[in-house]
Design a protein around this motif. Structure first.
Motif, PDB file in Angstrom:
ATOM      1  N   LYS A  41       7.225  -6.426   1.423  1.00 16.62           N
ATOM      2  CA  LYS A  41       8.082  -6.305   2.597  1.00 16.62           C
ATOM      3  C   LYS A  41       9.508  -6.770   2.355  1.00 16.62           C
ATOM      4  CE  LYS A  41       6.996 -10.723   4.710  1.00 16.62           C
ATOM      5  NZ  LYS A  41       6.447 -11.389   5.862  1.00 16.62           N
ATOM      6  N   LYS A  42       9.768  -7.433   1.228  1.00 17.96           N
ATOM      7  CA  LYS A  42      11.136  -7.886   0.938  1.00 17.96           C
ATOM      8  C   LYS A  42      12.097  -6.708   0.818  1.00 17.96           C
ATOM      9  CE  LYS A  42       9.637 -11.993  -1.506  1.00 17.96           C
ATOM     10  NZ  LYS A  42       9.554 -12.637  -2.810  1.00 17.96           N
ATOM     11  N   VAL A  43      11.600  -5.580   0.343  1.00 21.42           N
ATOM     12  CA  VAL A  43      12.450  -4.389   0.208  1.00 21.42           C
ATOM     13  C   VAL A  43      12.916  -3.932   1.581  1.00 21.42           C
ATOM     14  CG1 VAL A  43      12.506  -1.986  -0.535  1.00 21.42           C
ATOM     15  CG2 VAL A  43      11.327  -3.681  -1.916  1.00 21.42           C
ATOM     16  N   ALA A  44      12.002  -3.878   2.539  1.00 20.40           N
ATOM     17  CA  ALA A  44      12.369  -3.466   3.896  1.00 20.40           C
ATOM     18  C   ALA A  44      13.356  -4.442   4.515  1.00 20.40           C
ATOM     19  CB  ALA A  44      11.123  -3.352   4.765  1.00 20.40           C
ATOM     20  N   LEU A  45      13.160  -5.726   4.271  1.00 20.29           N
ATOM     21  CA  LEU A  45      14.081  -6.729   4.820  1.00 20.29           C
ATOM     22  C   LEU A  45      15.473  -6.598   4.214  1.00 20.29           C
ATOM     23  CD1 LEU A  45      11.777  -9.879   4.924  1.00 20.29           C
ATOM     24  CD2 LEU A  45      12.574  -8.508   6.841  1.00 20.29           C
ATOM     25  N   VAL A  46      15.532  -6.381   2.924  1.00 19.71           N
ATOM     26  CA  VAL A  46      16.826  -6.229   2.258  1.00 19.71           C
ATOM     27  C   VAL A  46      17.568  -5.004   2.785  1.00 19.71           C
ATOM     28  CG1 VAL A  46      17.894  -5.664   0.041  1.00 19.71           C
ATOM     29  CG2 VAL A  46      16.226  -7.496   0.178  1.00 19.71           C
ATOM     30  N   LEU A  47      16.843  -3.906   2.944  1.00 20.09           N
ATOM     31  CA  LEU A  47      17.483  -2.700   3.471  1.00 20.09           C
ATOM     32  C   LEU A  47      17.979  -2.913   4.895  1.00 20.09           C
ATOM     33  CD1 LEU A  47      15.109   0.073   2.125  1.00 20.09           C
ATOM     34  CD2 LEU A  47      17.408  -0.493   1.335  1.00 20.09           C
ATOM     35  N   ARG A  48      17.203  -3.632   5.692  1.00 18.09           N
ATOM     36  CA  ARG A  48      17.623  -3.914   7.062  1.00 18.09           C
ATOM     37  C   ARG A  48      18.841  -4.816   7.096  1.00 18.09           C
ATOM     38  NH1 ARG A  48      12.839  -6.016  10.390  1.00 18.09           N
ATOM     39  NH2 ARG A  48      14.185  -7.752  10.863  1.00 18.09           N
ATOM     40  N   ILE A  49      18.873  -5.820   6.253  1.00 17.65           N
ATOM     41  CA  ILE A  49      20.009  -6.742   6.216  1.00 17.65           C
ATOM     42  C   ILE A  49      21.263  -6.034   5.729  1.00 17.65           C
ATOM     43  CG2 ILE A  49      20.929  -8.755   5.000  1.00 17.65           C
ATOM     44  CD1 ILE A  49      18.060  -9.909   5.133  1.00 17.65           C
ATOM     45  N   GLU A  50      21.131  -5.205   4.706  1.00 15.62           N
ATOM     46  CA  GLU A  50      22.295  -4.504   4.163  1.00 15.62           C
ATOM     47  C   GLU A  50      22.905  -3.521   5.150  1.00 15.62           C
ATOM     48  OE1 GLU A  50      24.235  -4.747   1.429  1.00 15.62           O
ATOM     49  OE2 GLU A  50      23.133  -6.601   1.143  1.00 15.62           O
ATOM     50  N   ASN A  51      22.103  -2.984   6.038  1.00 19.97           N
ATOM     51  CA  ASN A  51      22.613  -2.047   7.029  1.00 19.97           C
ATOM     52  C   ASN A  51      23.012  -2.739   8.327  1.00 19.97           C
ATOM     53  OD1 ASN A  51      22.296   0.182   5.365  1.00 19.97           O
ATOM     54  ND2 ASN A  51      20.159   0.387   5.930  1.00 19.97           N
ATOM     55  N   ALA A  84       0.835  -1.203   0.000  1.00 17.94           N
ATOM     56  CA  ALA A  84       0.000   0.000   0.000  1.00 17.94           C
ATOM     57  C   ALA A  84       0.874   1.259   0.000  1.00 17.94           C
ATOM     58  CB  ALA A  84      -0.928   0.005   1.212  1.00 17.94           C
ATOM     59  N   LEU A  85       1.976   1.218   0.725  1.00 24.23           N
ATOM     60  CA  LEU A  85       2.913   2.339   0.700  1.00 24.23           C
ATOM     61  C   LEU A  85       3.497   2.511  -0.703  1.00 24.23           C
ATOM     62  CD1 LEU A  85       4.260   4.446   2.546  1.00 24.23           C
ATOM     63  CD2 LEU A  85       6.102   2.809   2.885  1.00 24.23           C
ATOM     64  N   GLY A  86       3.741   1.397  -1.393  1.00 24.41           N
ATOM     65  CA  GLY A  86       4.213   1.454  -2.776  1.00 24.41           C
ATOM     66  C   GLY A  86       3.202   2.101  -3.693  1.00 24.41           C
ATOM     67  N   ILE A  87       1.931   1.758  -3.524  1.00 24.54           N
ATOM     68  CA  ILE A  87       0.876   2.378  -4.336  1.00 24.54           C
ATOM     69  C   ILE A  87       0.817   3.877  -4.063  1.00 24.54           C
ATOM     70  CG2 ILE A  87      -1.633   2.535  -4.625  1.00 24.54           C
ATOM     71  CD1 ILE A  87      -1.736  -0.490  -4.209  1.00 24.54           C
ATOM     72  N   THR A  88       0.964   4.242  -2.781  1.00 25.39           N
ATOM     73  CA  THR A  88       0.927   5.659  -2.414  1.00 25.39           C
ATOM     74  C   THR A  88       2.068   6.427  -3.068  1.00 25.39           C
ATOM     75  OG1 THR A  88      -0.052   5.050  -0.289  1.00 25.39           O
ATOM     76  CG2 THR A  88       0.896   7.252  -0.454  1.00 25.39           C
ATOM     77  N   PHE A  89       3.283   5.865  -3.021  1.00 26.67           N
ATOM     78  CA  PHE A  89       4.423   6.519  -3.659  1.00 26.67           C
ATOM     79  C   PHE A  89       4.247   6.577  -5.177  1.00 26.67           C
ATOM     80  CE2 PHE A  89       7.690   5.573  -0.105  1.00 26.67           C
ATOM     81  CZ  PHE A  89       7.338   6.744   0.537  1.00 26.67           C
ATOM     82  N   THR A 145       8.429   7.610  -7.846  1.00 26.70           N
ATOM     83  CA  THR A 145       7.554   6.695  -8.578  1.00 26.70           C
ATOM     84  C   THR A 145       8.205   5.321  -8.740  1.00 26.70           C
ATOM     85  OG1 THR A 145       6.626   8.565  -9.776  1.00 26.70           O
ATOM     86  CG2 THR A 145       6.263   6.397 -10.721  1.00 26.70           C
ATOM     87  N   LEU A 146       9.477   5.287  -9.089  1.00 28.45           N
ATOM     88  CA  LEU A 146      10.165   4.004  -9.242  1.00 28.45           C
ATOM     89  C   LEU A 146      10.281   3.266  -7.914  1.00 28.45           C
ATOM     90  CD1 LEU A 146      12.969   4.906 -11.789  1.00 28.45           C
ATOM     91  CD2 LEU A 146      10.904   3.563 -12.172  1.00 28.45           C
ATOM     92  N   PHE A 147      10.554   3.984  -6.836  1.00 30.17           N
ATOM     93  CA  PHE A 147      10.609   3.352  -5.515  1.00 30.17           C
ATOM     94  C   PHE A 147       9.239   2.781  -5.153  1.00 30.17           C
ATOM     95  CE2 PHE A 147      10.611   3.570  -0.807  1.00 30.17           C
ATOM     96  CZ  PHE A 147      11.601   2.631  -0.586  1.00 30.17           C
ATOM     97  N   GLY A 148       8.180   3.508  -5.476  1.00 29.97           N
ATOM     98  CA  GLY A 148       6.832   3.014  -5.232  1.00 29.97           C
ATOM     99  C   GLY A 148       6.531   1.768  -6.031  1.00 29.97           C
ATOM    100  N   LEU A 149       6.995   1.719  -7.267  1.00 37.64           N
ATOM    101  CA  LEU A 149       6.789   0.534  -8.100  1.00 37.64           C
ATOM    102  C   LEU A 149       7.520  -0.678  -7.520  1.00 37.64           C
ATOM    103  CD1 LEU A 149       5.497  -0.487 -10.718  1.00 37.64           C
ATOM    104  CD2 LEU A 149       7.617   0.104 -11.879  1.00 37.64           C
ATOM    105  N   THR A 158       3.520  10.299  -9.473  1.00 42.26           N
ATOM    106  CA  THR A 158       2.904  10.626 -10.758  1.00 42.26           C
ATOM    107  C   THR A 158       2.099  11.923 -10.666  1.00 42.26           C
ATOM    108  OG1 THR A 158       2.746   8.266 -11.220  1.00 42.26           O
ATOM    109  CG2 THR A 158       1.455   9.724 -12.596  1.00 42.26           C
ATOM    110  N   CYS A 159       1.282  12.047  -9.629  1.00 37.52           N
ATOM    111  CA  CYS A 159       0.482  13.267  -9.454  1.00 37.52           C
ATOM    112  C   CYS A 159       1.375  14.473  -9.189  1.00 37.52           C
ATOM    113  CB  CYS A 159      -0.512  13.095  -8.307  1.00 37.52           C
ATOM    114  SG  CYS A 159      -1.829  11.947  -8.695  1.00 37.52           S
ATOM    115  N   GLY A 160       2.437  14.273  -8.419  1.00 42.63           N
ATOM    116  CA  GLY A 160       3.359  15.371  -8.159  1.00 42.63           C
ATOM    117  C   GLY A 160       3.997  15.892  -9.430  1.00 42.63           C
ATOM    118  N   GLU A 161       4.335  15.000 -10.325  1.00 49.23           N
ATOM    119  CA  GLU A 161       4.927  15.410 -11.601  1.00 49.23           C
ATOM    120  C   GLU A 161       3.916  16.179 -12.445  1.00 49.23           C
ATOM    121  OE1 GLU A 161       6.870  16.190 -15.003  1.00 49.23           O
ATOM    122  OE2 GLU A 161       7.733  15.698 -13.068  1.00 49.23           O
ATOM    123  N   LEU A 162       2.687  15.707 -12.451  1.00 48.71           N
ATOM    124  CA  LEU A 162       1.657  16.391 -13.250  1.00 48.71           C
ATOM    125  C   LEU A 162       1.304  17.765 -12.688  1.00 48.71           C
ATOM    126  CD1 LEU A 162      -0.712  13.386 -13.997  1.00 48.71           C
ATOM    127  CD2 LEU A 162       0.882  14.492 -15.559  1.00 48.71           C
TER     128      LEU A 162
END
Length: 89
Positions: free
Chosen positions: A56-66, A10-15, A45-49, A20-24
């Protein structure tokens, strides 16, 4: 799908929609500010996609990398390979 995964998607959809709306809706002045805003909104937009697709895999990867232990799986695999090589010889 867990609630946590739904939250990240849902956070991805929001971003995605927000970027997109911010650009327009960005002001169309003749200067270079429009180009910088375009790049910023494109990144959002790309981060949201990515969040939308991966969840949640993105959050896990960021946590593991740090983490201090990010090299632990690689270390375990290399030691197992060494043990197997010693058994075979």
């Amino acid at each position: 799908m867990t609630r946590r995964d739904i939250f990240w998607r849902a956070l991805g959809i929001t971003f995605l929609v927000g970027g997109t709306c911010g650009e327009l809706l960005a002001p169309g002045d003749g200067g270079g500010m429009r180009g910088m805003l375009t790049l910023l909104f494109l990144a959002v937009t790309l981060f949201g996609l990515v969040l939308l697709v991966q969840g949640k895999k993105v959050a896990l990867v960021l946590r593991i990398e740090n983490s201090r232990h990010r090299m632990l799986p690689e270390l375990i695999r290399s030691r197992r390979r060494e043990r197997r090589a010693k058994r075979r010889s």
